[in-house]
Design a protein around this motif. Structure first.
Motif, PDB file in Angstrom:
ATOM      1  N   SER A 369       0.868  -1.176  -0.028  1.00 24.22           N
ATOM      2  CA  SER A 369       0.090   0.057  -0.068  1.00 24.22           C
ATOM      3  C   SER A 369       0.898   1.261   0.060  1.00 24.22           C
ATOM      4  CB  SER A 369      -0.923   0.035   1.292  1.00 24.22           C
ATOM      5  OG  SER A 369      -1.753  -1.060   1.235  1.00 24.22           O
ATOM      6  N   ILE A 370       1.983   1.071   0.709  1.00 24.51           N
ATOM      7  CA  ILE A 370       2.924   2.362   0.745  1.00 24.51           C
ATOM      8  C   ILE A 370       3.415   2.573  -0.799  1.00 24.51           C
ATOM      9  CG2 ILE A 370       5.120   3.079   1.682  1.00 24.51           C
ATOM     10  CD1 ILE A 370       4.315   1.840   4.365  1.00 24.51           C
ATOM     11  N   ALA A 377       2.842  10.708  -2.550  1.00 22.00           N
ATOM     12  CA  ALA A 377       3.505  11.351  -1.549  1.00 22.00           C
ATOM     13  C   ALA A 377       4.756  12.259  -1.873  1.00 22.00           C
ATOM     14  CB  ALA A 377       4.060  10.238  -0.552  1.00 22.00           C
ATOM     15  N   LEU A 384       7.431   8.714   3.289  1.00 20.72           N
ATOM     16  CA  LEU A 384       6.610   7.689   4.041  1.00 20.72           C
ATOM     17  C   LEU A 384       7.513   6.632   4.811  1.00 20.72           C
ATOM     18  CD1 LEU A 384       4.227   6.785   1.178  1.00 20.72           C
ATOM     19  CD2 LEU A 384       3.693   8.159   3.188  1.00 20.72           C
ATOM     20  N   LEU A 406      -6.088   0.995   4.293  1.00 16.05           N
ATOM     21  CA  LEU A 406      -4.665   1.569   4.085  1.00 16.05           C
ATOM     22  C   LEU A 406      -4.848   2.458   3.062  1.00 16.05           C
ATOM     23  CD1 LEU A 406      -2.731  -1.784   4.554  1.00 16.05           C
ATOM     24  CD2 LEU A 406      -3.040   0.049   6.279  1.00 16.05           C
ATOM     25  N   GLN A 407      -5.304   2.375   1.837  1.00 14.82           N
ATOM     26  CA  GLN A 407      -5.168   3.329   0.919  1.00 14.82           C
ATOM     27  C   GLN A 407      -5.979   4.593   1.305  1.00 14.82           C
ATOM     28  OE1 GLN A 407      -6.514   1.477  -2.545  1.00 14.82           O
ATOM     29  NE2 GLN A 407      -4.638   0.603  -3.095  1.00 14.82           N
ATOM     30  N   LEU A 410      -3.668   6.143   4.041  1.00 18.66           N
ATOM     31  CA  LEU A 410      -2.495   7.060   3.666  1.00 18.66           C
ATOM     32  C   LEU A 410      -2.953   8.258   2.950  1.00 18.66           C
ATOM     33  CD1 LEU A 410      -0.510   3.608   2.628  1.00 18.66           C
ATOM     34  CD2 LEU A 410       0.008   5.344   4.375  1.00 18.66           C
ATOM     35  N   ILE A 422       5.195  10.895   7.136  1.00 20.25           N
ATOM     36  CA  ILE A 422       4.097  10.212   7.710  1.00 20.25           C
ATOM     37  C   ILE A 422       4.613   8.798   7.932  1.00 20.25           C
ATOM     38  CG2 ILE A 422       1.898   8.879   6.668  1.00 20.25           C
ATOM     39  CD1 ILE A 422       1.638  11.231   4.553  1.00 20.25           C
ATOM     40  N   VAL A 424       4.170   4.832   9.384  1.00 23.29           N
ATOM     41  CA  VAL A 424       3.102   3.880   9.479  1.00 23.29           C
ATOM     42  C   VAL A 424       3.632   2.780  10.297  1.00 23.29           C
ATOM     43  CG1 VAL A 424       1.831   1.974   8.160  1.00 23.29           C
ATOM     44  CG2 VAL A 424       2.423   4.133   7.299  1.00 23.29           C
ATOM     45  N   VAL A 437      -1.305   4.828  11.293  1.00 23.84           N
ATOM     46  CA  VAL A 437      -1.145   5.999  10.146  1.00 23.84           C
ATOM     47  C   VAL A 437      -0.882   7.070  10.763  1.00 23.84           C
ATOM     48  CG1 VAL A 437      -1.271   6.972   8.016  1.00 23.84           C
ATOM     49  CG2 VAL A 437      -1.675   4.493   8.490  1.00 23.84           C
ATOM     50  N   ASP A 439       0.370  11.374  11.015  1.00 25.70           N
ATOM     51  CA  ASP A 439       0.957  12.198  10.437  1.00 25.70           C
ATOM     52  C   ASP A 439       1.081  13.427  11.229  1.00 25.70           C
ATOM     53  OD1 ASP A 439      -1.316  14.508  10.073  1.00 25.70           O
ATOM     54  OD2 ASP A 439      -2.373  12.652   9.372  1.00 25.70           O
TER      55      ASP A 439
END
Length: 527
Positions: A369-370, A377, A384, A406-407, A410, A422, A424, A437, A439
């Motif tokens: 997902s990252i 990003a 990330l 997750l998407q 993020l 960010i 995780v 997650v 930020d």
């Protein structure tokens, strides 16, 4: 087998807290026992005092009469002159005293310090000689210092083979005229008074136990009459809460409990009507959303095809027309996303969602997902970072739904992260897996945090969003977490950023007892 005191104590505490009947009966028994005990002690003390005072007055009166009679006999003997033997007179006086009183023991003792010769021998009962009875120094001094009309007395214990019995010893002075002054001590046994007092106390004790048992029985009967219907009402309330809207209470009589039953039934009828109305309205709304979403897909497909043709040929158009084709393409994609989200929400509302789980390594899923959002990003200038210390990272999950969560998280972090890192976090224990997650962007106020999972709600509708969105992402994410038996929690402060934490059981169907990650996680990576 050893008794587990802690388990026994826990069971008693649970019984005490969970049963109104037990609490009422126990409290009634305790209070009645205290009241009966106080009343019994007061009555016993009063009876003991009255018995003792009555017996004491009787003994003093009897001892006074005996002393007066003895003194009269000594005076008469002295008037007769030398023809009377002093020892014989004393023996006669003591015999008369024994016959005229109920005294159990007697002592006739010389008063020390006199100038006259002692011609009469002292006499005492055997109990005085064996030490079963002794004249105290206080009583002896009081008796010697008193006049002939004063009777001194003292409570004593009379020793016997069966133990000690209460008693009263009286002391008086007798003047033999010719042989000096002597002390006369009479000992009265109060065993009969003690027996009466013991009988009264045993009667009070048995009566007290009977009263406490009677109070307990009355309390049990009253509690059964009152708590029984309350228990029935509680059970009916539980069934109503579980969805059995047809549950009602039986109505018997015209008392307060019958009024309560009728009021409960009217309330249940009203709730049933309102819930049915709301359920019908909800079904209409869900059906409307579902039908509209399906009906829009056909014209949207046609619009999408036409828009794609225009978008592919935008280089042949004028700049204004080309920009219009690009905007049309973007909004069509957003429209398709909104329709997909609406259809997903309608499935959740209808309870038609099916979860297809597989054992999945969540660290690997987070890494994928990252990688998927890495370009976005980089465009926003956010770095990330992944923190996964190791543990039980494999869990039974629906990969598609967890990837969607997750998407969404993020994408929101990138939109609101203010180009700051960010982070995780992934951690786990034997029972659960958690993904957070974090930020360090603008954050949210407490009022916004309360509404963050509401449908179509945005903290700042005017804010430019890189990832687009329909306002349904977090609402769908919350449903995706709940369908796994997990939870999606949020922490946020203005100026300090936000943190969303997803906690899932490692095995589908297990209940969560906690989360492996704090909120926000400990050991944060500095912004």
């Amino acid at each position: 087998m050893r008794w587990d005191w802690r388990a026994g104590r826990d069971r008693l505490v649970h019984l005490w807290r969970g049963s109104l009947r037990v609490r009422t009966i126990v409290i009634t028994l305790l209070l009645s026992a205290v009241a009966v005990t106080v009343i019994g002690v007061v009555i016993s003390t009063s009876v003991r005092t009255n018995l003792f005072d009555s017996r004491r007055d009787q003994v003093l009166a009897e001892a006074g009469r005996a002393t007066e009679q003895a003194q009269s006999m000594f005076t008469t003997a002295a008037e007769l002159g030398e023809t009377v033997d002093a020892q014989a007179t004393a023996d006669s006086v003591l015999s008369s005293v024994q016959r005229s009183t109920t005294a159990r023991y007697l002592a006739f003792l010389w008063v020390p310090g006199q100038d006259v010769p002692r011609t009469v021998d002292p006499r005492a009962s055997a109990a005085f000689e064996t030490g079963a009875i002794a004249v105290s120094s206080e009583l002896r001094a009081t008796t010697i210092d008193s006049d002939a009309t004063t009777i001194a007395w003292q409570s004593i214990a009379v020793q016997s083979s069966e133990g000690a019995d209460p008693g009263i010893m009286t002391g008086s002075i007798l003047d033999t005229i010719t042989a000096g002054r002597y002390q006369l001590y009479l000992v009265y046994d109060l065993a009969d008074v003690q027996a009466t007092l013991d009988f009264v106390q045993s009667t009070l004790l048995l009566g007290g136990f009977g009263l406490v048992a009677l109070f307990g029985g009355v309390a049990y009967l009253i509690v059964r009459l009152v708590v029984g219907p309350v228990r029935v009402a509680a059970d009916a309330s539980e069934k109503l809460a579980e969805g059995d809207l047809g549950e009602r209470l039986p109505v018997k009589g015209e008392d307060e409990l019958a009024t309560l039953a009728r009021s409960f039934n009217r309330m249940a009828d009203s709730l049933q009507r309102q819930i049915r109305q709301l359920a019908d309205l909800s079904r209409v709304q869900q059906r409307f959303v579902s039908d509209v979403s399906h009906e829009l897909r056909t014209p949207l497909t046609t619009i999408r095809l036409a828009g794609d043709v225009l978008y592919d040929q935008r280089e042949d158009f004028s700049p204004t027309t080309a920009r219009t084709a690009e905007l049309l393409h973007t909004q069509i994609e957003r429209f398709e996303s909104m329709l997909a989200d609406l259809l997903e929400m309608s499935r959740y509302d209808a309870g038609a969602v099916q979860v297809e789980t597989d054992p999945t390594n969540l660290v690997r899923l987070v890494e994928e997902s990252i990688e998927a959002v890495q370009p976005l990003a980089a465009e926003k200038g956010s770095e990330l970072r992944l923190v996964a210390p190791g543990g039980y990272f494999e869990a039974e999950v629906d990969v598609r739904r967890i990837r969607r969560i997750l998407q969404n998280l993020l994408g929101n972090a990138i939109d609101h992260g203010e180009a700051k890192p960010i982070v995780v976090y992934v951690d786990s224990d034997q029972d659960a897996v958690a993904i957070a997650v974090r930020d360090y962007g603008v954050g949210m106020s407490p009022a916004h945090v309360e509404r963050v999972f509401d449908r179509f709600w945005r903290a700042d509708p005017s804010r430019q969003r890189t990832t687009g969105g329909t306002g349904l992402g977090l609402a769908i994410s919350l449903e995706d977490a709940a369908v796994h038996g997990g939870e999606l929690a949020v922490w946020s402060k203005p100026g300090e950023g936000s943190c969303f934490r997803l906690t899932l059981p490692r095995r589908l169907g297990d209940e969560l007892s906690g989360s492996p990650l704090a909120l926000p996680p400990d050991g944060e990576v500095a912004a």
